[in-house]
Design a protein around this motif. Structure first.
Motif, mmCIF file in Angstrom:
data_model
loop_
_atom_site.group_PDB
_atom_site.id
_atom_site.type_symbol
_atom_site.label_atom_id
_atom_site.label_comp_id
_atom_site.label_asym_id
_atom_site.label_seq_id
_atom_site.Cartn_x
_atom_site.Cartn_y
_atom_site.Cartn_z
ATOM 1 N N HIS A 63 2.271 -11.313 6.270
ATOM 2 C CA HIS A 63 1.576 -11.282 7.549
ATOM 3 C C HIS A 63 0.260 -10.512 7.368
ATOM 4 N N ALA A 64 -0.734 -10.879 8.120
ATOM 5 C CA ALA A 64 -2.071 -10.317 7.937
ATOM 6 C C ALA A 64 -2.125 -8.806 8.103
ATOM 7 N N THR A 65 -1.237 -8.224 8.920
ATOM 8 C CA THR A 65 -1.292 -6.777 9.175
ATOM 9 C C THR A 65 -0.383 -5.958 8.252
ATOM 10 N N LYS A 66 0.399 -6.641 7.403
ATOM 11 C CA LYS A 66 1.390 -5.912 6.619
ATOM 12 C C LYS A 66 0.744 -4.933 5.646
ATOM 13 N N VAL A 67 -0.310 -5.328 4.976
ATOM 14 C CA VAL A 67 -0.963 -4.440 4.006
ATOM 15 C C VAL A 67 -1.509 -3.208 4.708
ATOM 16 N N TRP A 68 -2.116 -3.435 5.888
ATOM 17 C CA TRP A 68 -2.630 -2.298 6.653
ATOM 18 C C TRP A 68 -1.509 -1.325 7.008
ATOM 19 N N ARG A 69 -0.368 -1.849 7.424
ATOM 20 C CA ARG A 69 0.751 -1.001 7.809
ATOM 21 C C ARG A 69 1.290 -0.213 6.620
ATOM 22 N N LEU A 70 1.366 -0.853 5.458
ATOM 23 C CA LEU A 70 1.842 -0.156 4.260
ATOM 24 C C LEU A 70 0.879 0.941 3.837
ATOM 25 N N GLU A 71 -0.417 0.660 3.938
ATOM 26 C CA GLU A 71 -1.419 1.622 3.494
ATOM 27 C C GLU A 71 -1.636 2.761 4.483
ATOM 28 N N ASN A 72 -1.095 2.635 5.668
ATOM 29 C CA ASN A 72 -1.201 3.691 6.669
ATOM 30 C C ASN A 72 0.155 4.325 6.980
ATOM 31 N N ALA A 73 1.137 4.057 6.100
ATOM 32 C CA ALA A 73 2.483 4.624 6.223
ATOM 33 C C ALA A 73 3.130 4.288 7.568
ATOM 34 N N ARG A 74 2.770 3.138 8.112
ATOM 35 C CA ARG A 74 3.387 2.675 9.359
ATOM 36 C C ARG A 74 4.655 1.881 9.078
ATOM 37 N N SER A 75 4.808 1.413 7.844
ATOM 38 C CA SER A 75 6.016 0.702 7.418
ATOM 39 C C SER A 75 6.438 1.261 6.064
ATOM 40 N N ASN A 76 7.746 1.327 5.842
ATOM 41 C CA ASN A 76 8.241 1.768 4.541
ATOM 42 C C ASN A 76 7.969 0.704 3.483
ATOM 43 N N VAL A 77 7.657 1.140 2.283
ATOM 44 C CA VAL A 77 7.395 0.225 1.168
ATOM 45 C C VAL A 77 8.706 -0.034 0.438
ATOM 46 N N THR A 78 9.178 -1.261 0.463
ATOM 47 C CA THR A 78 10.380 -1.579 -0.298
ATOM 48 C C THR A 78 10.026 -1.655 -1.782
ATOM 49 N N ILE A 79 11.027 -1.515 -2.620
ATOM 50 C CA ILE A 79 10.791 -1.583 -4.061
ATOM 51 C C ILE A 79 10.249 -2.961 -4.440
ATOM 52 N N GLY A 80 10.779 -4.004 -3.790
ATOM 53 C CA GLY A 80 10.304 -5.353 -4.085
ATOM 54 C C GLY A 80 8.838 -5.536 -3.720
ATOM 55 N N ASP A 81 8.442 -5.095 -2.532
ATOM 56 C CA ASP A 81 7.039 -5.202 -2.128
ATOM 57 C C ASP A 81 6.147 -4.382 -3.046
ATOM 58 N N LEU A 82 6.616 -3.202 -3.421
ATOM 59 C CA LEU A 82 5.824 -2.350 -4.302
ATOM 60 C C LEU A 82 5.594 -3.024 -5.652
ATOM 61 N N ARG A 83 6.621 -3.649 -6.194
ATOM 62 C CA ARG A 83 6.458 -4.330 -7.487
ATOM 63 C C ARG A 83 5.438 -5.465 -7.377
ATOM 64 N N HIS A 84 5.483 -6.196 -6.278
ATOM 65 C CA HIS A 84 4.503 -7.272 -6.086
ATOM 66 C C HIS A 84 3.076 -6.717 -6.039
ATOM 67 N N LEU A 85 2.885 -5.628 -5.340
ATOM 68 C CA LEU A 85 1.555 -5.022 -5.252
ATOM 69 C C LEU A 85 1.088 -4.504 -6.618
ATOM 70 N N LEU A 86 1.996 -3.851 -7.339
ATOM 71 C CA LEU A 86 1.624 -3.298 -8.644
ATOM 72 C C LEU A 86 1.324 -4.417 -9.651
ATOM 73 N N ASP A 87 2.044 -5.524 -9.530
ATOM 74 C CA ASP A 87 1.728 -6.682 -10.380
ATOM 75 C C ASP A 87 0.325 -7.196 -10.063
ATOM 76 N N LEU A 88 0.015 -7.316 -8.782
ATOM 77 C CA LEU A 88 -1.291 -7.828 -8.372
ATOM 78 C C LEU A 88 -2.413 -6.896 -8.821
ATOM 79 N N TYR A 89 -2.164 -5.578 -8.736
ATOM 80 C CA TYR A 89 -3.188 -4.597 -9.105
ATOM 81 C C TYR A 89 -3.179 -4.269 -10.600
ATOM 82 N N GLU A 90 -2.238 -4.904 -11.328
ATOM 83 C CA GLU A 90 -2.114 -4.714 -12.775
ATOM 84 C C GLU A 90 -1.887 -3.246 -13.145
ATOM 85 N N VAL A 91 -0.931 -2.646 -12.449
ATOM 86 C CA VAL A 91 -0.551 -1.254 -12.723
ATOM 87 C C VAL A 91 0.707 -1.269 -13.577
ATOM 88 N N ASN A 92 0.638 -0.650 -14.742
ATOM 89 C CA ASN A 92 1.763 -0.678 -15.675
ATOM 90 C C ASN A 92 2.022 0.715 -16.241
#
Length: 285
Positions: free
Chosen positions: A38-67
């Motif tokens: 959803h368009a607002t999900k990233v904003w909510r995660l980055e403002n601590a309005r929603s908890n970051v699940t491990i699955g969502d975090l892995r997707h973000l880290l893959d996209l940002y190439e964090v290893n």
């Protein structure tokens, strides 16, 4: 029901996710589109309005190439952020984020000009301090005392408890809070705590005169992982205190604390001084 305030770990994780996105050169909308969110999900995660699940975090880290270790540290931080702290049981009497910060700290440097620090108070001393507040309901007094005693468990955690360095003004140990008996017991507690390897107590005498701490009490909190948890200064101002996080502010209060402990009696001399004050209180109430 109102949503609980995010913990310091959740806020730090959220801030790091925003930083990583910006370094990777993505707009929030682009991240949401690529991950089919959803368009607002990233904003909510980055403002601590929603908890970051491990699955969502892995997707973000893959996209940002964090290893590597950075990736592992963020995943560990995400798991820790979901754990409830001891203070959540006392949300009816605790406000703000200080107890969360305190529980995560590796070092606490505390200056107190008027009272014995809360982490070192006896139950009787704490009761006298809490009762001094105007129009305090007896049930709330009891609840606040329970919370303060629970908070002190931090000092008995053998592997995870913080180092505590306290400078206390002479006025605080001479003020007969709760009467002579309560104060004798409180001084005895401070004397005995000096034997704890993680606790250092120093007394700054009235004879020192003017010193940097006359502006009021403060705590400098340091954390185990400075990459995610930068130092914070907490000023004990009503109603919820004030937090300082700018590098220049941290340096100023660190220098202030260094001056205070240099002006204070050493730990052994401080114990002797507290014993002398204790003797002056006599043995009768």
């Amino acid at each position: 029901m109102s949503q609980a305030s995010p913990t310091i770990r959740q806020r730090r994780l959220a801030a790091e996710l925003q930083r990583l996105r910006e370094v990777a050169g993505f707009a929030r909308e682009e991240v949401a589109e690529r991950l089919e969110w959803h368009a607002t999900k990233v904003w909510r995660l980055e403002n601590a309005r929603s908890n970051v699940t491990i699955g969502d975090l892995r997707h973000l880290l893959d996209l940002y190439e964090v290893n590597g270790t950075h990736r592992e540290a963020l995943i560990a931080l995400s798991r820790q952020a979901r754990q409830k702290g001891w203070w959540t049981e006392y949300r009816d009497v605790f406000t703000g984020s200080y107890n969360d910060l305190e529980a995560q700290s590796s070092t606490l440097r505390n200056y107190e000009p008027l009272l014995v620090p809360g982490l070192l108070q006896t139950e009787a001393y704490a009761r006298a301090v809490i009762r001094a507040a105007p129009v305090m309901d007896p049930k709330e007094v009891k609840r606040r005392i329970e919370a303060r005693m629970a908070r002190q468990r931090l000092l008995v955690q053998e592997t995870t408890g913080p180092q505590l360095w306290v400078v206390i003004d002479e006025a605080a140990i001479r003020r007969p809070v709760g009467g002579a008996k309560v104060m004798r017991e409180q001084l005895q507690r401070l004397i005995e705590l000096e034997d704890e390897s993680r606790i250092t107590i120093q007394i700054i005498q009235n004879a020192v005169g003017a010193h940097p701490g006359l502006t009021g009490p403060f705590v400098i909190l340091d954390f185990p992982n400075p990459d995610f948890f930068a130092p914070v200064v907490f000023l004990e101002l009503a109603p919820d205190g004030m937090y300082l996080e700018e590098t220049e502010q941290i340096m100023r209060y660190t220098l202030m604390f260094d001056h205070l402990r240099a002006s204070a009696l050493g730990p052994a001399e401080s114990v002797k001084f507290m014993k002398a004050v204790q003797e002056c209180l006599g043995g009768d109430d």
